[in-house]
Scaffold this active site. Structure first.
Site, PDB file in Angstrom:
ATOM      1  N   SER A 194     -35.621 -85.149 -10.483  1.00 42.08           N
ATOM      2  CA  SER A 194     -35.592 -84.212 -11.612  1.00 42.08           C
ATOM      3  C   SER A 194     -36.457 -84.707 -12.766  1.00 42.08           C
ATOM      4  CB  SER A 194     -34.155 -83.998 -12.080  1.00 42.08           C
ATOM      5  OG  SER A 194     -33.589 -85.204 -12.562  1.00 42.08           O
ATOM      6  N   ARG A 198     -39.623 -82.293 -13.638  1.00 47.91           N
ATOM      7  CA  ARG A 198     -39.531 -81.583 -14.921  1.00 47.91           C
ATOM      8  C   ARG A 198     -40.784 -81.828 -15.756  1.00 47.91           C
ATOM      9  NH1 ARG A 198     -35.337 -83.657 -16.346  1.00 47.91           N
ATOM     10  NH2 ARG A 198     -33.787 -82.013 -15.934  1.00 47.91           N
ATOM     11  N   ASN A 202     -43.754 -78.719 -16.318  1.00 52.46           N
ATOM     12  CA  ASN A 202     -44.051 -78.183 -17.645  1.00 52.46           C
ATOM     13  C   ASN A 202     -45.500 -78.422 -18.051  1.00 52.46           C
ATOM     14  OD1 ASN A 202     -41.517 -77.122 -19.282  1.00 52.46           O
ATOM     15  ND2 ASN A 202     -40.803 -78.783 -17.974  1.00 52.46           N
TER      16      ASN A 202
END
Length: 264
Positions: A194, A198, A202
């Protein structure tokens, strides 16, 4: 423009800006541009903070010293509020992660054509300048955090304590050991995955939007003017994104390491 000087199609233009400069093949493929910029920015961070620290004065600080002191105080307060153990490594680690990730993200502010075009003039076919749009870099950072999680979990709890944490939670019964282990190991592995995904997702999405806006400059004057407006708006918004992603990566690292120091 391609390195050969031929005009690129929109699809080729996007692909060109999303391609890394690589050496090697297969598993041993090295993304030279990601390594170059990430290591270079890391060295810049160390040099800048060290030089300011050596010249720091107790009197009225200069603007740069004041700015760095604000960052250090902000990170220190974040660690004090989140980390409940005792470890002298956590605050410097948090500062390094925050600044290093922020500086790598900040490269997204450079117009997408400037550096690749300069590189093409020097005969370099591809060059990506945002290391955090490379999954290898974000997963490497996350893997480093994961190693620290395992290390401190074993150091604080001991091998047997760490094993019990994986096998006797959340259901404290020997018959539920397989279920507990499956749940806990998935939770453990999900932390670095994660973290890496992440940050990568982005920044990759943000870079792609900049590239799509840049395509508008090759159209008529009205669309090009709209592209300028969109780029300015996305640039301002993206400053918040790159700062927030650096902060999230730092805070999750502190939280995960705080959990690793909890001795049940």
């Amino acid at each position: 423009m391609a390195a050969s000087g031929e005009a690129l199609t929109p699809q080729g233009y996007i692909q060109h800006h999303l391609t890394n400069l690589t050496v090697g093949e297969g598993f041993w493929t090295w993304h030279v541009d990601s390594l170059l910029f990430s290591v270079g920015l890391g060295v810049l961070f160390l040099w800048l903070f060290r030089s300011v620290g050596k010249k720091a004065t107790s009197g009225v600080p200069g603007k740069l010293q004041c700015f760095i002191e604000m960052i250090v105080e902000f990170v220190d307060n974040s660690v004090k509020d989140t980390f409940h153990g005792r470890n002298a490594l956590i605050a410097p680690l948090a500062l390094t992660i925050f600044m290093w990730v922020f500086m790598m993200n900040l490269m997204d502010m450079v117009p997408v054509d400037w550096v690749p075009h300069a590189a093409s003039l020097a005969g370099v076919p591809y060059l990506k300048i945002v290391p955090t749009t490379d999954l290898n870099i974000t997963f490497s950072l996350a893997l480093g955090v994961f190693v620290l999680i395992i290390y401190y979990s074993i150091k604080v709890k001991g091998v047997s304590g760490f094993a019990k944490e994986l096998t006797l939670q959340p259901f404290n019964h020997w018959a539920m050991i397989p279920v507990n282990f499956l749940l806990e190991i998935v939770t453990l592995i999900a932390k670095p995955i994660s973290l890496g995904l992440r940050l990568f997702g982005n920044l990759y999405a943000g870079e792609l939007i900049f590239i799509l806006i840049a395509l508008m400059y090759g159209a008529n004057l009205a669309i090009a003017a709209l592209g300028v407006t969109l780029q300015l708006g996305w640039l301002i918004f993206h400053i918040l994104v790159i700062t927030l992603q650096a902060f999230i990566f730092m805070m999750l690292t502190i939280v995960y390491l705080s959990m690793a120091h909890e001795d049940h």
